[in-house]
Design a protein around this motif. Structure first.
Motif, short mmCIF file in Angstrom:
data_model
loop_
_atom_site.label_atom_id
_atom_site.label_comp_id
_atom_site.label_asym_id
_atom_site.label_seq_id
_atom_site.Cartn_x
_atom_site.Cartn_y
_atom_site.Cartn_z
N GLY A 1 0.81 -1.22 0.00
CA GLY A 1 0.00 0.00 0.00
C GLY A 1 0.84 1.26 0.00
N ILE A 2 0.14 2.40 0.12
CA ILE A 2 0.85 3.69 0.05
C ILE A 2 1.67 3.90 1.34
CG2 ILE A 2 0.56 6.20 -0.05
CD1 ILE A 2 -1.88 5.76 -1.80
N ALA A 3 2.96 4.13 1.15
CA ALA A 3 3.86 4.29 2.29
C ALA A 3 4.13 5.76 2.60
CB ALA A 3 5.17 3.58 2.03
N LEU A 4 4.05 6.59 1.55
CA LEU A 4 4.26 8.04 1.73
C LEU A 4 3.63 8.73 0.53
CD1 LEU A 4 5.64 10.38 3.35
CD2 LEU A 4 7.63 10.07 1.87
N ASP A 5 2.91 9.82 0.81
CA ASP A 5 2.23 10.57 -0.25
C ASP A 5 2.83 11.97 -0.31
OD1 ASP A 5 0.12 12.23 -1.58
OD2 ASP A 5 -0.97 10.33 -1.53
N ILE A 6 2.95 12.50 -1.51
CA ILE A 6 3.57 13.83 -1.66
C ILE A 6 2.82 14.89 -0.85
CG2 ILE A 6 2.30 14.50 -3.77
CD1 ILE A 6 5.04 15.58 -4.83
N LYS A 7 1.52 14.71 -0.66
CA LYS A 7 0.75 15.73 0.07
C LYS A 7 1.14 15.77 1.56
CE LYS A 7 -3.50 12.97 0.75
NZ LYS A 7 -3.00 12.19 1.87
#
Ligand code: FUB
Length: 339
Positions: free
Chosen positions: A84-90
């Motif tokens: 899954g997503i580990a880090l998002d730019i936002k």
């Protein structure tokens, strides 16, 4: 980055040749795989390619990635599990755009995710995020690493426990703008007869969150001990560096960019100098070539990418194949497509 004198050039592979390995992930596009072994498992930290519908330009504006997924594997060959997503730019307070090739490290119960992203002034900087799990979620530090710039961080921990970050990439990676140590948006590559721009290396602080010393430039020498020149496009450093240690020697590996090789150079210190030894992998399909090297269960592997699934240079897929060190210390050149 992608365009040489206005002509986009991507490697194409004739239909008569077949890839030696298949994509590890097929439901999303992934690239720039940095692989590590933590707790007996492989963890892959790649870029997550997306089609942002941004036209191709000569500084890679169409590589407009926004988050990271981390993959785990218990065997090779085997399934790469998407965690899954580990880090998002936002969630990176200082980030502007383009979340490019990351890497990771572990120390004292914490996992560190190192990532390049353009800041709000459109200058690439390196950030670091932490987690108690190798697959995140990761929490970004509020500011970029002080003194960091350019792209493609690769963190290597030596046998004495010291960790070093190798980083940099010319053209779209902006390294040519940092030749004096200060940022100059108009600075170009040196003339073809001048020494090539070198990858950077710096030891990390004990807490792994900062640079512990001034950044140094790496020298790659030819067989006569002379520095590789900027016009030596087949051999000079372009981007995508990695470091591994084998039988006491330091193997600095990297992409030659516009000539599309993965090359290797060997030295006696993590800082170099390194002597150019040859091609590690012949060009892959697509423009970019980016890799990592890891030992797992007594075998060595190279993780890399090509564009087998999409045929588009900014929509890549990660792969793995075995890497062979020869008895004389050389590395067997990998030919990624065969009859
Ligand atoms: O993924 C974006 C850039 O493409 C990477 O930073 C480079 O190494 C190249 O693979």
């Amino acid at each position: 980055f992608l365009t040489v004198s206005g002509t986009t050039f991507s490697q194409t592979i004739p239909d008569s040749l077949k890839p030696i390995s298949q994509p590890l992930v097929t439901d999303i596009y992934t690239a720039d795989p940095s692989a590590h072994v933590f707790n007996g498992k492989i963890y892959i930290y790649p870029s997550h390619d997306i089609d942002a519908k941004i036209p191709e330009d000569d500084v890679g504006g169409h590589f407009a990635m926004k988050d990271y997924h981390i993959f785990s594997m218990t065997s090779i060959p085997g399934k790469a599990v998407d965690n899954g997503i580990a880090l998002d730019i936002k969630d990176i307070p200082w980030a502007g755009r383009q979340l490019w090739a990351p890497d990771a490290a572990y120390k004292n119960g914490t996992y560190f995710l190192y990532f390049p992203v353009k800041d709000k002034q459109d200058v690439f900087r390196m950030g670091v995020a932490t987690s108690k799990s190798p697959v995140g979620p990761f929490k970004a530090q509020p500011e970029p690493i002080k003194g960091s710039y350019s792209i493609d961080p690769a963190v290597f921990t030596d046998t004495d426990g010291s960790s070093y970050m190798y980083f940099g990439g010319i053209w779209g990676g902006q390294l040519q703008r940092w030749q004096t140590g200060n940022y100059n948006a108009n600075s170009k590559e040196p003339a073809a007869t001048e020494p090539a721009i070198g990858c950077r290396v710096v030891r990390l602080s004990k807490n792994m969150l900062e640079f512990a010393e001034p950044v140094k430039e790496i020298k790659i020498l030819d067989e006569n001990g002379k520095e590789l020149l900027a016009g030596d496009n087949n051999r000079r450093f372009f981007e995508g560096s990695w470091m591994h240690k084998y039988k006491g020697k330091y193997y600095f590996t990297y992409s030659t960019g516009d000539t599309h090789f993965l090359a290797y150079a060997v030295g006696d210190s993590p800082y170099g100098p390194f002597t150019y030894k040859g091609v590690l992998m012949e060009p892959v399909q697509g423009w970019t070539t980016h890799h990592s090297i890891v030992e797992f269960k007594n075998k060595w592997y190279i993780f890399y990418h090509d564009t087998q699934l999409s045929g588009k240079t900014h929509l890549r897929n990660i792969k793995v194949t075995e890497l062979t060190h020869n008895a004389d210390g050389s590395i067997k050149t990998i030919v990624p497509y065969v009859k």
